[in-house]
Design an enzyme around this catalytic site. Sequence first.
Site, PDB file in Angstrom:
ATOM      1  N   GLU A  86       0.318  -1.257  -0.288  1.00 28.86           N
ATOM      2  CA  GLU A  86      -0.591  -0.125   0.424  1.00 28.86           C
ATOM      3  C   GLU A  86       0.951   1.357   0.142  1.00 28.86           C
ATOM      4  O   GLU A  86       0.687   2.473   1.294  1.00 28.86           O
ATOM      5  CB  GLU A  86      -1.167  -0.241   1.131  1.00 28.86           C
ATOM      6  CG  GLU A  86      -2.056  -0.970   1.211  1.00 28.86           C
ATOM      7  CD  GLU A  86      -3.203  -0.770   2.391  1.00 28.86           C
ATOM      8  OE1 GLU A  86      -3.137   0.325   2.747  1.00 28.86           O
ATOM      9  OE2 GLU A  86      -3.863  -1.973   2.673  1.00 28.86           O
ATOM     10  N   GLU A 303      -6.168  -8.476   0.401  1.00 26.45           N
ATOM     11  CA  GLU A 303      -6.007  -7.637   1.327  1.00 26.45           C
ATOM     12  C   GLU A 303      -7.474  -7.328   1.560  1.00 26.45           C
ATOM     13  O   GLU A 303      -7.773  -7.125   0.574  1.00 26.45           O
ATOM     14  CB  GLU A 303      -5.794  -6.273   2.499  1.00 26.45           C
ATOM     15  CG  GLU A 303      -4.455  -6.186   3.374  1.00 26.45           C
ATOM     16  CD  GLU A 303      -3.689  -5.551   3.602  1.00 26.45           C
ATOM     17  OE1 GLU A 303      -4.264  -4.772   4.152  1.00 26.45           O
ATOM     18  OE2 GLU A 303      -2.653  -5.473   4.229  1.00 26.45           O
ATOM     19  N   GLU A 351      -3.960  -2.159  14.657  1.00 25.19           N
ATOM     20  CA  GLU A 351      -4.143  -1.331  13.567  1.00 25.19           C
ATOM     21  C   GLU A 351      -3.776  -0.094  13.632  1.00 25.19           C
ATOM     22  O   GLU A 351      -4.113   0.735  13.325  1.00 25.19           O
ATOM     23  CB  GLU A 351      -5.456  -2.021  13.641  1.00 25.19           C
ATOM     24  CG  GLU A 351      -6.103  -2.756  12.763  1.00 25.19           C
ATOM     25  CD  GLU A 351      -5.644  -3.181  11.717  1.00 25.19           C
ATOM     26  OE1 GLU A 351      -5.362  -2.157  10.723  1.00 25.19           O
ATOM     27  OE2 GLU A 351      -6.825  -4.783  11.115  1.00 25.19           O
TER      28      GLU A 351
END
Length: 449
Positions: A86, A303, A351
Site C-alpha cells: 500500500e 487484503e 491496527e
Amino acid sequence: MSWNGTAMNPNPDGIAFYRNLIRALREKRIEPILTMYHWDLPSALHTALSPKGWLNPSIVDYFDQYTNLLYHEFGADVKFWSTFNEPWSFVTLGYGLGVHAPGMSNSTTNTYLAAHHVLLSHAAAVTRFRALKETQIVREDARISIVLNCDFAYPLNPNNPSDVAAAERKMQFSLGWFLDPIIRGEYPAVMVEFAGDHLPVFSRKESSVLKGSYDLFMLNHYTSNLITPCDSIESNTPCEDLSPGWFRDMAIDSRLPPGARLSSVNEHGGHNCEWFGGYPEGYLETIRWMHRKDVHAEILLTENGWCGNATVDNQDQLWYYESYLQQVMNALREGIPILGYTAWSFLDNYEWGSFEPRFGLFYVEYPPQVGSHAGYTPKPTDLQRIARPAAGFISRIAKTKCFPEAEAEAEATSNPTFLVLCFSMVIGSNLAFYLYRRRRSATLYDKII
C-alpha cells in the site's frame, strides 16, 4: 536488522527467526507471501538522510541493499514477493496529510516525490530479483509484484459527466498512480494534467526499468465511495479545504454510498473505521478496473476484510466475507484470472495506532494492560483466541473451494453443475508477523504512534 545511520547491520538471530518461520509454514503447505516493506522505515536511516526518508533519491540505493539481503537469505524458500504494501497509504498519510509517520504535511510536492522514489525503489528491487533468478539465488518459479490498494470510485450522479470524470480521476490518482508506471513507464495522463509540475517526471532510463516490473497484480480493497468534483454544487468539501498537493490537485469530494454497511462500533458508540463501508459490488468493479490495465496479468487479492470490534459473534463480518467472495466468484465467471484471495486478517492485531478496530477471523482477548506505555509481559493464559463465525466460513471454502450451498447441492444430487459456485484459486488469510523485536531498529511508527 538494525541501521546505524546509513549503514545496514544484518541481525543473524532475526534472519534465523524468519527463515525458520518460512520453512515451518511451507512444511504445513502454507505458501508465504513475503512483503519487504510495510511502512516500517528505520528511524535511524530516515533521520540520517537530508531530505528525510522517501523524499531523498538515495533511498533507492538503500532499499536495493536491503532487498538484496532478503533475496540471498530467503530466495530459495519464497515463491511470492511484494516490494511494498500500500504505497498510496504511507505516502498520502505520511507525506501529505501528516497523520502517519513521518508526519509531514502542507506541501504541494512531497507526496508525489515520496511515491516517485517508492516506484524507482520497486523497479530496482524487481531488476535485482530477476537477475538473481538467473543465478538461482532466487527460486526459478518465484514471482514478484507490488501490493496496491484502492477503494472503488462511483460517480455521485452517473448522468453527470463531471461526476463521471471525477470518479475516473479518483481511480487514476489512486490505483493508476502506481499501476501505470509499472505497466507503461509513465504516470496517468489525467495526473499529468491536474498535478502539473507538482508531479515528477521519469527519465527515459527510469521509464524503461519501471515498464513491466511485475509478474502479477496484487490488490487490497475494503470499501467504495461516491465522487463529485470539489467545486460542484453537491460537494461537502470546498476545494480550498483540501490538503495542498495530491488531495487538492485531484479536486474531489467523496462519501460512502447509500446502503453501505458501516463498520462495527467502539465502546464510545462511534464507528471504528469512519472511512469504511461494506459495499460488495465495488469489489468486482475494482477488480475489473485493474484487469483492464493488463488483461493477461493474474491478480492476487491480498487484503480484504471487515472492520469490526471485540464482538466474537460478529454477523456483519460473516456477511462481508460471504458478499465479497461472491463478487470474486463473479469475477472468475467473467474470465478474470484471479490467482488467490487472502482475508485481512487471521487474528485481531494492532491496527496502526489502536487495538480497537478488529479485523481478525479469530478474536484475541487482550488484557487491559495491552497498549499501555508501561509495557506488559503476557501470562500463558492471556491472549486467548476464539474463532468468529467468519473463520468457519473461510475455513470451509479454503478446504472445499466451494460455497456451502454448492457443496450441499453436490452431496444431495451429485450434480456436476455445482462447480459454477466453486473457486479455481487459493484462499487463505493474512497473518502479519511483527514478532521479532530483539536488536531490531526502531521505526518511525515506534516513535510516532
